[in-house]
Design a protein around this motif. Structure first.
Motif, mmCIF file in Angstrom:
data_model
loop_
_atom_site.group_PDB
_atom_site.id
_atom_site.type_symbol
_atom_site.label_atom_id
_atom_site.label_comp_id
_atom_site.label_asym_id
_atom_site.label_seq_id
_atom_site.Cartn_x
_atom_site.Cartn_y
_atom_site.Cartn_z
ATOM 1 N N ILE A 156 0.920 -1.236 -0.010
ATOM 2 C CA ILE A 156 -0.150 -0.099 0.100
ATOM 3 C C ILE A 156 0.925 1.370 0.130
ATOM 4 O O ILE A 156 0.652 2.081 -0.472
ATOM 5 N N ILE A 157 1.868 1.117 0.842
ATOM 6 C CA ILE A 157 2.757 2.429 0.798
ATOM 7 C C ILE A 157 3.762 2.489 -0.477
ATOM 8 O O ILE A 157 3.973 3.727 -0.847
ATOM 9 N N LEU A 158 3.976 1.571 -1.032
ATOM 10 C CA LEU A 158 4.706 1.258 -2.397
ATOM 11 C C LEU A 158 4.085 1.906 -3.548
ATOM 12 O O LEU A 158 4.488 2.573 -4.163
ATOM 13 N N GLY A 159 2.645 1.409 -3.532
ATOM 14 C CA GLY A 159 1.806 1.809 -4.424
ATOM 15 C C GLY A 159 1.002 2.979 -4.609
ATOM 16 O O GLY A 159 0.564 3.846 -5.367
ATOM 17 N N TYR A 160 0.895 3.688 -3.268
ATOM 18 C CA TYR A 160 0.211 4.903 -3.092
ATOM 19 C C TYR A 160 0.860 6.253 -3.392
ATOM 20 O O TYR A 160 1.698 6.511 -2.739
#
Length: 313
Positions: A156-160
């Motif tokens: 989530i952190i990577l894609g957000y």
């Protein structure tokens, strides 16, 4: 009768991890294909092109699986499995994973952008773990849940990357992303149920890709009126690259389905989501992307989470 999965099978773990690496490569090359003619030649194909590409990808994969099956002299038997109860469950899994899951993903991207979509869709392994517990009685240990949560939060952190300019219709996009989560999570669970008796992973994948291709074809021809564009894409040079990419994707699916059959849908899905790391690594190598400390940090967390999921107990 419940199937006993091998919790600490090195073969199953390596298969599931390999599926993530191969899918990351597939994703990167697919992005290149969408930047080729005819996919970028017509402005009004912004939504049409990805759906046609998804159809041609699964169609090419179905051809590869059919060739593999014919060489092994198993094609006639595989087609015969379509009439069985297990075969019908694999076909149902194909609908959830292919057209329903991917269509939800594409509609979400077009309405809320790739950042929000990637962040929301990243929870599908947790949903898969929940459905596996409900329908298959497959449990994760506390360490396994911790590892799964670590991986999901990292992705989530990577894609957000919030971009309000990409938001067209948030309620519709959010609903579509949830449909994507439902589709992808149920695919692994239903497929695992279908393979528990008399269907092997490669047979299941052949059925999956043929079913997905037929449904995609109906959507492309009748729902979005993309027949002419599809013919143009097939005649173009990009189709050669699509065939190669589909082979990579086919190998990824073989590894994924083998992982599901060996170590169960929960652990296989938890290891398969490493594709997000591989996609960014391959993008940096192939597309010349910039180095990212966020990628390194999140990659470490995802690897640790994957180890916890694969070891479980």
């Amino acid at each position: 009768m419940e199937k006993e999965y091998i919790e600490n099978s090195k073969f199953g773990v390596i298969s599931a991890l390999s599926s993530g690496a191969l899918w990351g490569l597939d994703t990167t090359i697919s992005g290149l294909i969408l930047m080729m003619s005819p996919y970028i030649s017509i402005n009004e194909t912004i939504f049409l092109a990805p759906i046609v590409a998804a159809f041609l990808h699964d169609f090419s994969s179905a051809i590869w699986m059919s060739i593999f099956s014919i060489i092994k002299k198993d094609f006639r038997h595989t087609i015969g499995l379509l009439k069985t109860r297990s075969g019908r469950f694999v076909m149902l899994a194909a609908l959830f994973g292919g057209p329903i899951g991917m269509m939800g993903y594409l509609i979400a991207i077009s309405n809320i952008g790739p950042g929000y979509t990637a962040a929301i869709s990243a929870i599908y392994p947790a949903a898969g773990a929940f459905f596996s517990y409900i329908f298959l009685k497959v449990k994760l240990s506390k360490k396994g849940w911790l590892g799964l949560c670590m991986s999901i939060v990292s992705i989530i952190i990577l894609g957000y990357s919030p971009d309000t300019n990409s938001v067209v219709n948030f309620p519709l996009g959010f609903l579509a992303a949830l449909i994507c989560v439902l589709g992808w999570s149920l695919e692994s669970v239903i497929c695992a149920y279908g393979m528990k008796d008399d269907i092997k992973p490669k047979q299941a994948l052949t059925i999956r890709q043929i079913t997905s291709s037929v449904v995609y074809l109906l959507i492309v021809v009748f729902a979005i009126k993309g027949g002419n564009f599809t013919i143009e894409a097939i005649k173009s040079k990009s189709m050669i690259y699509m065939g190669i990419t589909a082979l990579i994707g086919t190998l990824s699916y073989i590894c994924y389905y083998t992982g599901i059959d060996t170590i169960g849908p929960v652990r296989a899905t938890g290891l398969n989501i490493t594709y997000s790391i591989w996609a960014m690594i391959f993008s940096m190598i192939i597309l010349g992307g910039a180095f990212s400390f966020k990628l390194v940090f999140c990659s470490i967390l995802i690897i640790i989470g994957s180890i916890l999921v694969s070891k479980n107990n």
